[in-house]
Every structure is written in C-alpha cells, then in structure tokens.
Design an enzyme around this catalytic site. Structure first.
Site, short mmCIF file in Angstrom:
data_model
loop_
_atom_site.label_atom_id
_atom_site.label_comp_id
_atom_site.label_asym_id
_atom_site.label_seq_id
_atom_site.Cartn_x
_atom_site.Cartn_y
_atom_site.Cartn_z
CE LYS A 1 43.47 42.33 41.48
NZ LYS A 1 42.72 41.09 41.20
CG ASN A 2 45.96 39.26 40.49
OD1 ASN A 2 45.03 39.51 41.26
ND2 ASN A 2 45.89 39.43 39.18
CB CYS B 1 33.61 35.85 36.58
SG CYS B 1 34.87 37.07 36.41
NE ARG C 1 38.42 34.40 36.06
CZ ARG C 1 38.85 35.36 36.86
NH1 ARG C 1 38.05 36.36 37.18
NH2 ARG C 1 40.06 35.31 37.36
CG ASP D 1 44.94 40.85 34.63
OD1 ASP D 1 43.87 40.42 34.17
OD2 ASP D 1 45.52 40.31 35.59
NE ARG E 1 37.20 42.54 43.07
CZ ARG E 1 36.86 41.42 42.46
NH1 ARG E 1 35.85 41.41 41.63
NH2 ARG E 1 37.55 40.31 42.68
#
Ligand code: EPU
Length: 421
Positions: free
Chosen positions: A22-23, A118, A123, A308, A400
C-alpha cells in the site's frame, strides 16, 4: 458499517499470498504527475486508499484506469487540468500530500490542503515544507491550504532532514528529479517503499543514487518518460499474517515474503519463540513450542522494528509468558488498540509512549472497535486466538490497507466472516 466476526478455533495451516505494498503504491501513483508519458504499475493492492489516490489524481486531470481486477494501474498525466489537492480528498488520506512535490516540479506551482489531525498523532508537514523550500520553493499557508510555487523552477540543493520522514523523503526525491542541478538529501528515510519509488523513477529516466542509505543524491533531468513498474511486496501485510500462526499455532507460508523487508521484526519473533524459514516461494512461519515468550519492542525508522507492526505484535505479546515492554517512538498516540485488547482480557498499562503488557494464558472474545488501520487488524489477530467470539466494528479502517482479509485468513482455516451492516 460492516463488522468482522472472528471465532478462535486453533492452529492455522496453509498459504497466504502477500499483495503489493500500500505505502509503496501510494507514493508510486503520484510519480505519474512527473511525466507526460504513461506510467503503469503492476502488483497493485486492491484497497480503498488506492481508490482515494485514484480520485485525487483524476481530480488533477490524470487518467487512471484499474485493469486486471485492480492489480494493474494504468496512469497518464499528459494533460493536467488542476493543481489543487482538495481538502475533501486530503482529509480522508494523509498520503494525498505526496502530490505536492511532483506537481511543484512539473507545473511550478501546487495547492495542497493540509490534512489535519489523525488518529495516531498530529503528523505535521513541516519536514516536507523545509525539504521543498531547500529546492527553492516558496510555500505559504492560506485557508488551510499550502500554496507552493517555484517561479524560476526548482534548483538542486544539499538538505539534511531533522528526522528521517518517509513522506518528506518521497516528496523531495520526486521533486528533485526535475530540479536543475544536483540535490543531496541527508538523513533520508531508508524504508523499502523509498527504494521501490527510486527504482520506478529510475525506470522513468531519473538519475538517482543512494536509495536505502541515509544519503540520496539526485541529478536533475529535463524530463521523465513512461515506464512499467512492479510494486514491491507489502512488508506490513507480510508481518501481520506472519503473526497469525505465531498467535494460533500451525504453519503458514507467506507467498512473496522476503526476509530483507522485515529483518528487525523477524529477530523479535525469534526471541518470542517463533520460527521463520525461507522457502522457494516466500517465508514459512510456525511457533516452536507452547506459549510464546515475552519480548521488548521499540519502534524505529527502517531498518528498525516498524511502527506499522506494533499493534499486531502487541496482540501476540498479550498471551506471552512474562512481561513485555513496547515503546512507540514514531507516533505519539499509537496505542489506541490497548484499551480494546484490554476488553478481551489483556493486561496492558500505557504511560505516554510506553505500554507494559503482562501476558495472560488466553484472551476472551468481546465486541471491540477498530480505531485505525493497524489497530483493527491487531484486534482480528487477537480474536483468532481468543476463546469465543470477537466482533470487530468499524472495519472500514481495515479496507484501507488489507485486501481480502477474510478470504486470506479463511484459506488457512480461520473462522472469520464479514457482517454487512
Ligand atoms: N513528521 C513531522 N513532520 C513532518 C513529517 C512527519 O513531525 O513533516 C513526524 C510524524 O508526525 C511522525 C513521524 O514524523 O511522528 C514519522 O512520519 P513519516 O513522515 O515518516 O511518516 P508518513 O510518511 O506520514 C508513512 C506511512 C505510515 C508509516 C510511517 C512510518 C505512508 C502512506 N504512510 O507515513 O503508514 O507508519 O511512514 O513508517 O507511507 C500505515 O500504513 O498504517 C501508516 C500509518
């Protein structure tokens, strides 16, 4: 809002294919803005964040088509019609800020909404701004939007980041590909997603050296051309599913898994009593004997233990023998899964950025609430090993970042279903 119902039912066995990252995909997609020629990404993950980035790029005038059931993204930014990334899209996903560097480099101006708060921390974007200002951009904040321009074009510069931010590194590297002269970025982030971005930019004709090290050097070129690039394996999805047999027992092979993507995580699994072996197709994971052992974990930028995977690791350590201390060093508010795990019988105390987890023999199923992407999957992992049923609500967070999570876990024997609501 949909929920996921998990029933703890013993060991898991079989194979789980790991998707593209994803990232990585979220930074590779904005790279299309750097060139008039098409950029095609293969091995793209099928996720709602990718759809959000698609909408953002389309709002700027790029063409984006999802082919082969979404695994291929064909993009073209021949004619850009807008230079404004609207608040309505940016507030849904912070990674929207990755269009700033490319738009500035290609168009000489860009207006990008600040994302706002967030769930896992404030952030801010100061490091992105400092990096682009070093290249000669003039940036001011008006009406909640960053208004950036580079009247005479961007110019290469030497810049040292105060912290190795992943997003700021990506924005600066992309911008510097079209700047005049040489840029040297010191204290750059070293994450595999940045290495993947540089590989793609190089395929587009960029001159870059040093990716994966703290110093990246970029020699600006006049234009970039089209390319086709395969998105790197998602190391966080990989680590997440490695924890499934670690928590439940059994043996699961993660197809496409690579040790070099998650070395620090594998070291902690080993210390906890989990075996990880390389195979022809990926990585095979199994628990050695009995309960896992407590281990201490500190999150750090790559190559350290990834933030993560902190929530998912906590789910494992909830049932470890002994006391584990988890320190979160990247985000200031990333323990929101702790009170939910506590509802399942975990013994966790949080003080600031430190969580102390006293292992219990077994967790008990409960209704719990997902608070962010990684927190939500940690609750599913905990549910797989808990006694009885766990109902995880607000699973839109999960969509997501994890494609086909129910099918992937069902395929290795988990009792899990999505409940529409
Ligand atoms: N930071 C600043 N100023 C900035 C930028 C960052 O203070 O200008 C701070 C952040 O507030 C945070 C720390 O620096 O405390 C790390 O932020 P970084 O910029 O490195 O992260 P990011 O680019 O915003 C990416 C991933 C995150 C992942 C982090 C760290 C993407 C789209 N997101 O975020 O992924 O946690 O790097 O590895 O690449 C996730 O996938 O669940 C996720 C949150």
């Amino acid at each position: 809002m949909d929920s996921i119902l998990v029933t703890g039912n013993g060991p898991l066995n079989g194979q789980i294919p790991i998707a593209g990252a994803k990232n990585a995909c979220l930074t590779l997609m904005p790279a299309t803005l750097l060139s008039e020629e098409p950029l095609t990404l293969t091995n793209a993950p099928r996720l709602s964040d990718i759809k959000t980035m698609t909408l953002l790029l389309q709002s700027l005038g790029a063409e984006v088509s999802a082919l082969q059931d979404g695994k291929v993204l064909a993009m073209s930014s021949h004619d850009l019609t807008s230079h404004t990334a609207d608040y309505d899209i940016v507030r849904k996903m912070r990674a929207s800020n990755l269009v700033l560097g490319p738009m500035l480099a290609r168009l000489g101006h860009a207006v990008v909404s600040l994302p706002g708060g967030c769930a896992i921390g404030a952030r801010p974007m100061d490091l992105h701004i400092e990096a682009l200002e070093a290249l000669g951009a003039e940036i001011e904040l008006r009406d909640g939007y960053l208004h950036a321009k580079a009247p005479g074009g961007l110019k290469g510069a030497v810049h040292e980041m105060r912290f190795a931010s992943v997003g700021a590194t990506e924005n600066m590297v992309m911008a510097a590909t079209l700047a005049k002269g040489t840029t040297v970025l010191k204290n750059a982030a070293r994450e595999p997603e940045i290495v993947d971005l540089v590989r793609c930019l190089r395929a587009m004709g960029a001159q870059i050296a040093g990716e994966g090290t703290p110093t990246i050097e970029i020699q600006g070129v006049d234009r970039l051309h089209g390319a086709t690039h395969q998105v790197v394996t998602d190391r966080i999805e990989l680590g997440t599913y490695m924890l499934a047999p670690a928590i439940c027992g059994g043996e699961v092979e993660l197809l496409g898994g690579r040790l070099d993507l998650i070395g620090a995580f594998v070291e902690k699994l080993d210390a906890a009593g989990i075996d990880v072996a390389e195979t022809d197709k990926g990585l095979k994971v199994s628990r050695r004997n009995g309960r896992v052992s407590a281990v201490d974990v500190t999150t750090e930028p790559f190559p350290g233990f990834p933030t993560d995977l902190q929530a998912q690791m906590m789910a494992l350590l909830c049932t470890a023998e002994g006391t584990s201390v988890l320190e979160e060093k990247i985000f200031e508010n990333r323990f929101m899964h702790a009170p939910e795990l506590t509802r399942m019988g975990a013994r966790i105390e949080v003080h600031g950025g430190t969580a102390t987890v006293r292992g219990v023999e077994r967790l008990k199923g409960a209704p719990v609430m997902a608070t962010d992407l990684r927190a939500s999957v940690s609750l599913i992992l905990a549910g797989l090993a808990a006694e009885g049923e766990t109902l995880v609500s607000r699973v839109y967070h999960l969509d997501r970042g994890y494609e086909h999570v129910v099918q992937k876990l069902e395929a290795v024997g988990a009792k899990i279903e999505r409940i529409k609501g």
